[in-house]
Design an enzyme around this catalytic site. Sequence first.
Site, PDB file in Angstrom:
ATOM      1  N   ASN A  11     -62.233  32.135  -4.433  1.00 17.46           N
ATOM      2  CA  ASN A  11     -63.262  30.910  -2.803  1.00 17.46           C
ATOM      3  C   ASN A  11     -64.365  30.625  -3.511  1.00 17.46           C
ATOM      4  O   ASN A  11     -65.323  31.069  -3.846  1.00 17.46           O
ATOM      5  CB  ASN A  11     -63.351  32.037  -2.142  1.00 17.46           C
ATOM      6  CG  ASN A  11     -64.001  31.682  -0.430  1.00 17.46           C
ATOM      7  OD1 ASN A  11     -64.319  30.824  -0.317  1.00 17.46           O
ATOM      8  ND2 ASN A  11     -64.528  32.738   0.592  1.00 17.46           N
ATOM      9  N   LYS A  13     -66.396  29.078  -1.536  1.00 20.74           N
ATOM     10  CA  LYS A  13     -67.693  29.128  -0.129  1.00 20.74           C
ATOM     11  C   LYS A  13     -68.089  27.841  -0.606  1.00 20.74           C
ATOM     12  O   LYS A  13     -67.448  26.299  -0.624  1.00 20.74           O
ATOM     13  CB  LYS A  13     -68.447  29.923  -0.673  1.00 20.74           C
ATOM     14  CG  LYS A  13     -67.757  31.105  -0.878  1.00 20.74           C
ATOM     15  CD  LYS A  13     -69.073  32.217  -0.550  1.00 20.74           C
ATOM     16  CE  LYS A  13     -67.968  33.369  -1.260  1.00 20.74           C
ATOM     17  NZ  LYS A  13     -68.850  34.961  -0.045  1.00 20.74           N
ATOM     18  N   HIS A  97     -61.393  34.501   7.285  1.00 20.52           N
ATOM     19  CA  HIS A  97     -63.442  34.978   6.229  1.00 20.52           C
ATOM     20  C   HIS A  97     -64.567  36.394   7.660  1.00 20.52           C
ATOM     21  O   HIS A  97     -64.641  35.700   7.898  1.00 20.52           O
ATOM     22  CB  HIS A  97     -63.449  34.084   5.405  1.00 20.52           C
ATOM     23  CG  HIS A  97     -64.606  34.760   4.289  1.00 20.52           C
ATOM     24  ND1 HIS A  97     -65.477  35.184   4.745  1.00 20.52           N
ATOM     25  CD2 HIS A  97     -63.670  35.027   2.889  1.00 20.52           C
ATOM     26  CE1 HIS A  97     -66.019  35.368   3.366  1.00 20.52           C
ATOM     27  NE2 HIS A  97     -65.157  35.232   2.219  1.00 20.52           N
ATOM     28  N   GLU A  99     -67.382  36.126   6.561  1.00 21.55           N
ATOM     29  CA  GLU A  99     -68.602  34.986   7.065  1.00 21.55           C
ATOM     30  C   GLU A  99     -67.855  34.237   8.231  1.00 21.55           C
ATOM     31  O   GLU A  99     -69.384  33.530   9.163  1.00 21.55           O
ATOM     32  CB  GLU A  99     -69.042  34.095   4.975  1.00 21.55           C
ATOM     33  CG  GLU A  99     -69.211  34.602   4.618  1.00 21.55           C
ATOM     34  CD  GLU A  99     -69.121  34.571   2.625  1.00 21.55           C
ATOM     35  OE1 GLU A  99     -68.494  33.459   2.965  1.00 21.55           O
ATOM     36  OE2 GLU A  99     -69.048  35.191   2.385  1.00 21.55           O
ATOM     37  N   GLU A 169     -60.939  42.833   2.943  1.00 19.63           N
ATOM     38  CA  GLU A 169     -61.718  42.552   2.305  1.00 19.63           C
ATOM     39  C   GLU A 169     -63.057  42.924   3.043  1.00 19.63           C
ATOM     40  O   GLU A 169     -63.620  43.022   4.331  1.00 19.63           O
ATOM     41  CB  GLU A 169     -62.295  41.261   2.598  1.00 19.63           C
ATOM     42  CG  GLU A 169     -61.006  39.290   1.664  1.00 19.63           C
ATOM     43  CD  GLU A 169     -61.904  38.385   1.343  1.00 19.63           C
ATOM     44  OE1 GLU A 169     -62.593  38.814   0.004  1.00 19.63           O
ATOM     45  OE2 GLU A 169     -62.842  38.133   1.551  1.00 19.63           O
ATOM     46  N   GLY A 175     -69.792  39.553  -1.921  1.00 17.13           N
ATOM     47  CA  GLY A 175     -71.540  39.283  -1.977  1.00 17.13           C
ATOM     48  C   GLY A 175     -72.473  40.177  -2.359  1.00 17.13           C
ATOM     49  O   GLY A 175     -73.037  40.014  -2.392  1.00 17.13           O
ATOM     50  N   SER A 214     -66.339  41.656  -4.291  1.00 17.80           N
ATOM     51  CA  SER A 214     -67.464  41.274  -5.742  1.00 17.80           C
ATOM     52  C   SER A 214     -65.977  41.910  -6.663  1.00 17.80           C
ATOM     53  O   SER A 214     -66.697  43.028  -7.743  1.00 17.80           O
ATOM     54  CB  SER A 214     -68.553  43.469  -5.164  1.00 17.80           C
ATOM     55  OG  SER A 214     -69.544  42.469  -4.344  1.00 17.80           O
ATOM     56  N   GLY A 235     -65.001  35.701  -4.725  1.00 17.96           N
ATOM     57  CA  GLY A 235     -66.186  34.563  -4.167  1.00 17.96           C
ATOM     58  C   GLY A 235     -66.900  34.435  -5.680  1.00 17.96           C
ATOM     59  O   GLY A 235     -66.001  33.851  -6.430  1.00 17.96           O
TER      60      GLY A 235
HETATM   61  C1  PEP Z   1     -65.170  36.275  -0.857  1.00 16.74           C
HETATM   62  O1  PEP Z   1     -65.813  34.782  -0.647  1.00 16.74           O
HETATM   63  O2  PEP Z   1     -63.710  36.040  -0.442  1.00 16.74           O
HETATM   64  C2  PEP Z   1     -65.745  37.067  -1.605  1.00 16.74           C
HETATM   65  C3  PEP Z   1     -65.089  38.281  -1.640  1.00 16.74           C
HETATM   66  O3  PEP Z   1     -67.216  37.064  -1.983  1.00 16.74           O
HETATM   67  P1  PEP Z   1     -67.314  38.233  -3.534  1.00 16.74           P
HETATM   68  O4  PEP Z   1     -66.328  37.514  -4.343  1.00 16.74           O
HETATM   69  O5  PEP Z   1     -68.522  37.123  -3.941  1.00 16.74           O
HETATM   70  O6  PEP Z   1     -67.854  39.418  -3.092  1.00 16.74           O
END
Ligand code: PEP
Length: 254
Positions: A11, A13, A97, A99, A169, A175, A214, A235
Amino acid sequence: MASTRPFFCGNWKLFGSVAESVALATGVRDAVAGVSGAEVAVAPGFVALLPVIEKLRGSAIGVAAQNCHFEPKGAFTGEVSPGQLADAGCKYVIVGHSERRQLFGETDAGVARKTRAVLAAGLAPIVCVGETLAQRDANQTLQVVGTQLEAAVLELGEAELLRVVIAYEPVWAIGTGRNATPDQAREVHGYIRGRLAEKLGPRAKGLRILYGGSVKPDNVAGLLAQEDIDGALVGGASLTVDSFATIVKEGTRA
Ligand code: PEP
């Protein structure tokens, strides 16, 4: 151990110019070309979707959009419909998501509408669910995830439900550099599989349940080794070829 072919989706973003996105997609394509047994997708920003799709044509890598509107067309300035994404050549759309839920006010009802719209356009939704830190600390994780699942996917007909990808998630892990432990993730993935099995019976094993939060080259193997963790939504670590390709390779081996 994944119950099905593992699936890894990057992803991206709100990162990357068109040229940078095409270069990243090209690098990922070449770096994972020798990996058999995994499915890989990337989710660039909207303006880079078409050039990335063109660049990946003929390869096994799928392209996902990061969001969509729930209506097929109409006076919705600034929105993109699932049909337009299908027309462009996308295979997946990330829906709900955290976010989008946290920063853009998306509700369970809105996520449900988008999920149905994506399916109606012939695409596969990657439906994100997960709890906040306050909810985990209050022992509400399974209840929160259950409510999100009920709203977005458990009311779907069986044929549609079988086309859905779920991404667990935990919001506190996205993040932040703080990932769920394999045990924490396995508990929630097992719960999700159980809820899916209430509707699908043994066929619930065929749905992909991804972990996201992460995921890095050094923790992916421990996560993917768990029952019911079928891949990862990545991400930050999907923004360089080396780290994403290593995640795909290590995760597939696990
Ligand atoms: C995501 O954007 O779905 C995500 C899991 O981000 P990250 O891997 O940076 O935590």
